[in-house]
Design a protein around this motif. Structure first.
Motif, PDB file in Angstrom:
ATOM      1  N   THR A 226     -37.875  44.482 -93.917  1.00 40.95           N
ATOM      2  CA  THR A 226     -38.313  45.139 -95.160  1.00 40.95           C
ATOM      3  C   THR A 226     -39.746  45.615 -95.019  1.00 40.95           C
ATOM      4  OG1 THR A 226     -38.452  42.860 -95.894  1.00 40.95           O
ATOM      5  CG2 THR A 226     -37.082  44.342 -97.227  1.00 40.95           C
TER       6      THR A 226
ATOM      7  N   TYR B 177     -42.107  42.828 -93.678  1.00 38.24           N
ATOM      8  CA  TYR B 177     -41.596  41.452 -93.620  1.00 38.24           C
ATOM      9  C   TYR B 177     -40.243  41.547 -92.940  1.00 38.24           C
ATOM     10  CZ  TYR B 177     -45.097  39.787 -96.926  1.00 38.24           C
ATOM     11  OH  TYR B 177     -46.266  39.439 -97.536  1.00 38.24           O
TER      12      TYR B 177
ATOM     13  N   PRO C 227     -43.769  49.381-110.797  1.00 35.88           N
ATOM     14  CA  PRO C 227     -42.718  48.470-111.229  1.00 35.88           C
ATOM     15  C   PRO C 227     -42.657  47.235-110.324  1.00 35.88           C
ATOM     16  CG  PRO C 227     -41.789  50.408-110.174  1.00 35.88           C
ATOM     17  CD  PRO C 227     -43.256  50.637-110.267  1.00 35.88           C
ATOM     18  N   ASN C 228     -41.879  46.270-110.723  1.00 36.36           N
ATOM     19  CA  ASN C 228     -41.734  45.063-109.914  1.00 36.36           C
ATOM     20  C   ASN C 228     -41.235  45.409-108.518  1.00 36.36           C
ATOM     21  OD1 ASN C 228     -42.477  43.286-111.926  1.00 36.36           O
ATOM     22  ND2 ASN C 228     -40.432  43.350-112.825  1.00 36.36           N
ATOM     23  N   GLY C 229     -41.834  44.771-107.533  1.00 39.80           N
ATOM     24  CA  GLY C 229     -41.388  44.988-106.166  1.00 39.80           C
ATOM     25  C   GLY C 229     -41.954  46.236-105.538  1.00 39.80           C
ATOM     26  N   SER C 230     -42.935  46.867-106.201  1.00 37.83           N
ATOM     27  CA  SER C 230     -43.463  48.104-105.647  1.00 37.83           C
ATOM     28  C   SER C 230     -44.566  47.845-104.620  1.00 37.83           C
ATOM     29  CB  SER C 230     -43.980  48.989-106.774  1.00 37.83           C
ATOM     30  OG  SER C 230     -44.947  48.273-107.519  1.00 37.83           O
ATOM     31  N   GLY C 231     -44.960  46.607-104.460  1.00 40.33           N
ATOM     32  CA  GLY C 231     -45.935  46.290-103.413  1.00 40.33           C
ATOM     33  C   GLY C 231     -47.330  45.990-103.915  1.00 40.33           C
ATOM     34  N   LYS C 232     -47.483  45.751-105.214  1.00 36.08           N
ATOM     35  CA  LYS C 232     -48.812  45.472-105.766  1.00 36.08           C
ATOM     36  C   LYS C 232     -49.367  44.169-105.198  1.00 36.08           C
ATOM     37  CE  LYS C 232     -47.268  45.309-110.003  1.00 36.08           C
ATOM     38  NZ  LYS C 232     -45.819  45.585-109.875  1.00 36.08           N
ATOM     39  N   THR C 233     -48.576  43.112-105.314  1.00 34.04           N
ATOM     40  CA  THR C 233     -49.051  41.809-104.867  1.00 34.04           C
ATOM     41  C   THR C 233     -49.318  41.816-103.364  1.00 34.04           C
ATOM     42  OG1 THR C 233     -47.784  40.786-106.620  1.00 34.04           O
ATOM     43  CG2 THR C 233     -48.535  39.356-104.867  1.00 34.04           C
ATOM     44  N   THR C 234     -48.433  42.437-102.622  1.00 39.03           N
ATOM     45  CA  THR C 234     -48.626  42.490-101.177  1.00 39.03           C
ATOM     46  C   THR C 234     -49.930  43.194-100.833  1.00 39.03           C
ATOM     47  OG1 THR C 234     -46.236  42.566-100.941  1.00 39.03           O
ATOM     48  CG2 THR C 234     -47.545  43.157 -99.018  1.00 39.03           C
TER      49      THR C 234
ATOM     50  N   ALA D  36     -42.772  46.254 -97.101  1.00 35.50           N
ATOM     51  CA  ALA D  36     -43.251  45.942 -98.452  1.00 35.50           C
ATOM     52  C   ALA D  36     -44.241  46.992 -98.923  1.00 35.50           C
ATOM     53  CB  ALA D  36     -43.893  44.563 -98.477  1.00 35.50           C
TER      54      ALA D  36
HETATM   55  N1  LIG Z   1     -43.190  36.938 -98.141  1.00 38.39           N
HETATM   56  C1  LIG Z   1     -42.313  37.952 -98.253  1.00 38.39           C
HETATM   57  N2  LIG Z   1     -41.257  37.978 -97.438  1.00 38.39           N
HETATM   58  C2  LIG Z   1     -40.365  38.991 -97.504  1.00 38.39           C
HETATM   59  N3  LIG Z   1     -40.456  40.009 -98.355  1.00 38.39           N
HETATM   60  C3  LIG Z   1     -41.500  40.060 -99.193  1.00 38.39           C
HETATM   61  C4  LIG Z   1     -42.487  39.029 -99.180  1.00 38.39           C
HETATM   62  N4  LIG Z   1     -43.416  39.301-100.111  1.00 38.39           N
HETATM   63  C5  LIG Z   1     -43.021  40.482-100.681  1.00 38.39           C
HETATM   64  N5  LIG Z   1     -41.874  40.920-100.137  1.00 38.39           N
HETATM   65  C6  LIG Z   1     -41.173  42.154-100.492  1.00 38.39           C
HETATM   66  O1  LIG Z   1     -42.105  43.196-100.522  1.00 38.39           O
HETATM   67  C7  LIG Z   1     -41.873  44.033-101.615  1.00 38.39           C
HETATM   68  C8  LIG Z   1     -43.104  44.135-102.464  1.00 38.39           C
HETATM   69  O2  LIG Z   1     -43.310  42.924-103.134  1.00 38.39           O
HETATM   70  P1  LIG Z   1     -44.574  42.633-104.051  1.00 38.39           P
HETATM   71  O3  LIG Z   1     -45.777  43.091-103.338  1.00 38.39           O
HETATM   72  O4  LIG Z   1     -44.519  41.221-104.471  1.00 38.39           O
HETATM   73  O5  LIG Z   1     -44.298  43.576-105.297  1.00 38.39           O
HETATM   74  P2  LIG Z   1     -44.994  43.557-106.749  1.00 38.39           P
HETATM   75  O6  LIG Z   1     -46.109  42.617-106.716  1.00 38.39           O
HETATM   76  O7  LIG Z   1     -45.405  44.964-106.937  1.00 38.39           O
HETATM   77  O8  LIG Z   1     -43.939  43.170-107.695  1.00 38.39           O
HETATM   78  C9  LIG Z   1     -40.690  43.456-102.362  1.00 38.39           C
HETATM   79  O9  LIG Z   1     -39.551  44.170-101.971  1.00 38.39           O
HETATM   80  C10 LIG Z   1     -40.594  42.045-101.873  1.00 38.39           C
HETATM   81  O10 LIG Z   1     -39.256  41.641-101.833  1.00 38.39           O
END
Ligand SMILES: Nc1ncnc2c1ncn2[C@@H]1O[C@H](COP(=O)(O)OP(=O)(O)O)[C@@H](O)[C@H]1O
Ligand SMILES: [Mg+2]
Lengths: 334, 266, 356
Positions: free
Chosen positions: A31, A28, A52-59, A33
């Protein structure tokens, strides 16, 4: 609608895979992700994605569902490559991604009906029944007529789950499903995951809590700062480093000789010993020590494999944020 | 499958409290106008259609729509467009639709359809209420045109239907551009603000004769020409120019929205 | 191949088409290739124009006016800028004119016996019966039709002009010859030349452009932008006043109108009962005398309007106000004498003494 994907039968892999990623990377802006993620989700497995939070699971999950285009890498979902094959694979996939999304002015039921209208596999006549079944299954039947606006966090989460389960699915993807649920709710989710597993569905569930994953999963992948640091079957991973007991005792010599006699391997460590538990069990070790007259002040199970790894990751992460490593139900993940 | 999706979309739009409030507001316009003309004294007169309203109830729907096209109808179209994509993204429901899955092109089509259907519904509703209120307050003795001729009620109804279609098309064109904005943001208010600001700025720019090279590009330039429906016989060149202009906006808006939707991460 | 790329390409094509469409709409309609027509002798063409009977037609006329005229309340269509109107005629004296003014409309219908003037802005119909002694009841209406206007110009000025045919043109999608009337060198006029596009088939003038000394662009153009020749719907030449409209006669209207508008007095005087004509051809000057009471009854705000568009002049003939446009000059002496013509102001100063 054209034949863009090869038949699943042609897949060369030995065991069938529900989803697979190769060298996945998402940036992104500046960054990164997610980077170099090679995931394998065997058919019928319950894969816990830990991190942990922000580790990239959702992405990662979003890329798996074709919501986000990877910067690099390949994805295969139910035998078709993504994102081009999304229309073929996605009808068989139920998903709850990053919190449930519903319209606040509609009731829970109306929201589900709207979701159902867009489900390709659901014939029009069955919509009503499917909606009622899904509501029943997540325990929302009583509150279905109420507006979504008035739902508690847990009810919202359940409605999200209900939407994912409107149609029998080959794959169910749940992103932090226990977020905001009370202990009873968490147990219900586990029950539903177990049911899905029994019915032969593949499940991908992400969480930042090991306990949750431990309780429900057959497979685990651990993410940290966007990369997979460990993955495999849960039992294998948990035993990867063997099992050990840390015994604190003032009589190290006595203890060592007694254990050696009992053919239990051990070595001094700090103000005590480290006892390997291969071929024995913790009660047996304690009994041997007590019989030999060595005083046991404290005996703790050594964190091993996955546990050790995850603890290191999460504790480091939470220490950074100045928080205690207390495992709470809410987990603070958002 | 597609009909069920379209149906669901329209039902969803109709269920939204904002839509209902909007429709209610729109319906008030012809009633207020009819009542106002009825209570005002004097023998009519004034610019444009306003001058021929007295005793000419069938013109109320045309006058109402013509008046509303400047601000009210674009506002309503922008609200619908804003809720269509930006609103769904804000509530997280866009994700749900996309993993259902609904292809992104299909989704845009569904949104455009919803916008068109609701615009047509709103405009028709205003026209119908206009006919009723106009007839009730001002009387109905055929429809007198700007050219001083009097059409039969049937001919008048035909004119109204034609005008409804023209106005709906303008509204959809505005809405399509608003949809393109809607695809870029998660904040519906941004979409509404952007659309309404553009419409108002366009109208202001239209007042400066020094900018007349710009005027043919502004969709608002085409609005006044639609009044030709009230002339007899109807001169079609301004009407077709306005409609073509709106058609260009529709193409541009839809194209940009499609490009944005297809490349968008959600 | 790739579905996504196809979609993107299609969407981009849509945007491009829309943008192209916008610029096409913004471009003024091109004149198109001038048609090739058999050569024709200027004299023959003039003769054909004067004897042509256009018959029935309906069309849209555009007036492009750069004269620098002030907006006149009664005929705003003649104020500066582009104005268009529609005209229908049955070829036998019945006609209908529709002159949009913004969102209002003025409709003039001549049904053969009665002329109706409808103005939507004041919901009013002016009805004038055509009297036997005055067959051309509404000169206004006639002059707005380029075919008639051009015919009149040709008829009045051909003796005083050098006549030539300067190529061809496409007007209202019809092939036409460009007939050019250039005032002879002896004519003391502001007009440099008048170009008349004559329909190649019907020999009916389709467009008139007046060019003045010192400018390349026409000071005024009247022409069809659209025309369909042939019988027109008979209903167009009937008029029934709307039920709730006020119907008046021109006499009644003038009684209340004259005090309000000073320019109406001038207009009335010059066009009225018996204007005095001085000279011939292009430098013809019309003269008249406005009744003194009309001069003094001008209200203050109207006086302001007059002052804005005129300049004070004086000479051996007296003093007065001079009103100048690119093609015409009007001199109004303070004692009520008025002279006007398509001539430089000096010609008016020389002529005004002869006004009785
Ligand atoms: N739409 C976005 N724009 C910019 N950065 C993003 C976006 N979505 C996620 N990130 C970044 O990507 C990283 C992984 O996020 P995310 O996948 O949501 O983590 P998790 O779900 O594991 O908590 C984080 O550092 C987050 O800030
Ligand atoms: Mg997350």
């Amino acid at each position: 609608m054209t034949t863009s994907a090869s038949a699943p039968a042609a897949a060369p892999s030995t065991t069938a895979v529900a989803a697979r990623t190769k060298g996945l990377r998402k940036e992104y802006g500046s960054t990164v992700a997610v980077d170099r993620v090679d995931l394998e989700l065997p058919e019928g497995a319950v894969l816990g994605m830990l991190g942990p939070n922000g580790s990239g699971k959702t992405t990662t999950i979003r890329m798996l569902l074709g919501l986000v285009r990877p910067t690099q890498g390949e994805i295969e979902l139910l035998g078709t490559p993504l994102p081009d094959g999304a229309e073929q694979a996605l009808p068989h996939v139920g998903a709850l991604v990053e919190g449930p999304g519903f319209h606040p002015f509609l009731s829970g039921r109306e929201n589900l009906v709207r979701c159902a209208a867009f489900e390709p596999l659901l014939p029009k006549k069955q919509i009503k029944q499917a909606v009622e079944d899904a509501l029943e299954r997540v325990g929302l039947a009583q509150a279905a007529h109420r507006r979504f606006r008035g739902y508690s966090l847990g009810m919202k989460q359940r409605l999200g789950l209900a939407a994912a389960l409107l149609v029998p699915r080959k794959l169910v993807v749940l992103d932090e499903p226990t977020n905001g649920l009370d202990p009873a709710g968490t147990r219900e989710i586990r029950k539903i995951i177990a049911e899905l597993h029994e019915q032969g569905s593949t499940v991908l569930v992400s969480s930042h809590l090991l306990s949750e994953v431990e309780a429900t999963c057959t497979h685990v992948a651990v993410l940290h700062r966007g990369t997979v640091v460990a993955q495999g079957e849960l039992t294998e991973l948990l035993q990867a480093g063997g099992s050990a007991l840390h015994v604190i005792t003032p009589d190290v010599e006595t203890a060592l000789s007694a254990l050696r006699q009992a053919k239990i391997s051990a070595r001094p460590l700090g103000d005590g010993l480290r006892v390997e538990l291969a071929g024995t069990s913790a009660p047996q070790v304690i009994e041997t020590l007590v019989k030999a007259g060595a005083g046991v002040y404290e005996a703790t199970r050594w964190k091993t494999g996955l546990e050790e790894l995850f603890a290191r990751l999460t504790e480091a992460e939470e220490a950074e944020r100045g928080m205690s490593a207390v495992d709470t139900l809410d987990g603070g993940a958002r | 499958m597609i009909t069920r999706q379209l149906g669901s979309e329209v039902r969803w739009m109709l269920r939204r409290p904002r839509t209902l409030i909007g429709l209610f507001g729109l319906v008030l316009v012809p009633i207020v106008i009819s009542f106002g003309i009825w209570t005002a004294d004097g023998d009519g007169g004034g610019p444009g259609i306003a001058a021929i309203l007295r005793g000419n109830g069938m013109v109320v729907p045309i006058f109402t729509l013509f008046l509303s096209l400047n601000l009210l109808l674009p506002l309503v179209a922008s609200i619908w467009a804003a809720d269509g994509l930006a609103g769904e993204a804000q509530h997280g429901t866009l994700r749900g639709l996309l993993v259902a899955p609904v292809s992104r092109v299909r989704l845009l089509f569904v949104k455009l359809f919803g916008l068109t259907a609701m615009s047509l519904f709103a405009v028709t509703l205003m026209a119908v209420v206009g006919i009723i209120a106009g007839t009730a307050f001002l009387g109905n003795d055929g429809m007198m045109t700007l050219s001083g001729t009097t059409l039969t009620t049937a001919e008048g109804l035909l004119r109204i239907a034609f005008f409804v279609v023209l106005v709906t098309f303008q509204m959809v064109a505005v809405g399509a551009v608003a949809l393109a904005v809607s695809a870029t943001t998660e904040h519906p208010l941004v979409v509404q603000a952007a659309t309404m600001t553009s419409i108002i700025v366009f109208q202001v720019l239209g007042q400066f004769s020094s900018l007349d090279w710009l005027h043919p590009f502004l969709i608002t330039t085409g609005f006044p020409g639609l009044v030709d429906v009230m002339r007899d016989p109807i001169p079609f060149d301004q009407i077709s120019d306005s409609t073509l202009l709106a058609g260009c906006y529709l193409l541009i808006g839809t194209g940009l929205a499609a490009i944005r939707l297809v490349t968008k991460d959600s | 191949m790739n579905k996504r790329k196809v979609t993107l390409a299609a969407a981009a094509a849509g945007v491009l088409t829309g943008a192209t469409g916008l610029s096409l709409l913004a471009m003024p309609a091109g004149a198109g290739q001038p048609p090739s027509l058999p050569p024709v002798a200027p004299e023959t063409l003039v003769e054909q124009v004067l004897t042509s009977e256009p018959g029935a037609f309906g069309g849209t006329i555009e007036v492009d006016n750069k004269l620098g005229l002030p907006a006149i309340a009664e005929i705003p269509q003649l104020a500066d800028g582009k104005h268009s109107g529609r005209v229908w005629t049955d070829g036998n004296g019945k006609m209908r004119l529709a002159l949009p003014n913004g969102q209002s409309e003025q409709t003039i219908v001549d049904d053969g016996t009665t002329t109706w003037v409808w103005n939507s802005a004041d919901n009013e119909v002016t009805k004038s019966e055509r009297r036997a002694d005055k067959p051309d009841a509404e000169p206004d209406a006639k002059a707005a039709d380029p075919a008639t206007a051009a015919k009149e110009i040709v008829g009045l000025t051909k003796e005083f002009s050098d006549i030539s045919v300067d190529g061809t043109a496409r007007v209202a999608n019809r092939a036409a010859y460009e007939l050019v009337l250039t005032p002879k060198a002896s004519e003391k006029t502001l007009v440099r030349e008048v170009r008349i596009a004559v329909d190649a088939e019907l020999k009916m003038p389709l467009r008139v452009a007046v060019l003045t000394n010192g400018t390349a662009e026409p000071a005024g153009t009247v022409g069809f932008t659209e025309i369909n020749v042939g019988p027109q719907d008979a209903k167009l030449f009937e008029f029934t006043p709307p039920a709730n409209a006020e119907v008046t006669t021109p006499e009644a209207k003038e009684r209340e109108g004259r005090e309000k508008r000073p320019e109406a007095g001038v207009e009335q005087a010059l066009r009225g009962e018996d204007p005095q004509v001085f000279g011939t051809g292009w430098d013809t000057v019309l003269g008249a005398r406005i009744p003194t009471e009309a001069m003094t009854q001008v209200p203050a705000e109207a006086q302001g309007l007059v002052d804005r568009f005129t300049k004070e002049v004086s000479g051996s003939w007296g003093s007065g106000k001079l009103f100048t446009t690119k093609v015409a000059t009007v001199l109004i002496a303070d004692d009520g004498r008025v002279v006007a013509g398509a001539v430089p102001e000096q010609v008016l100063f020389d002529t005004i003494g002869q006004v009785k």
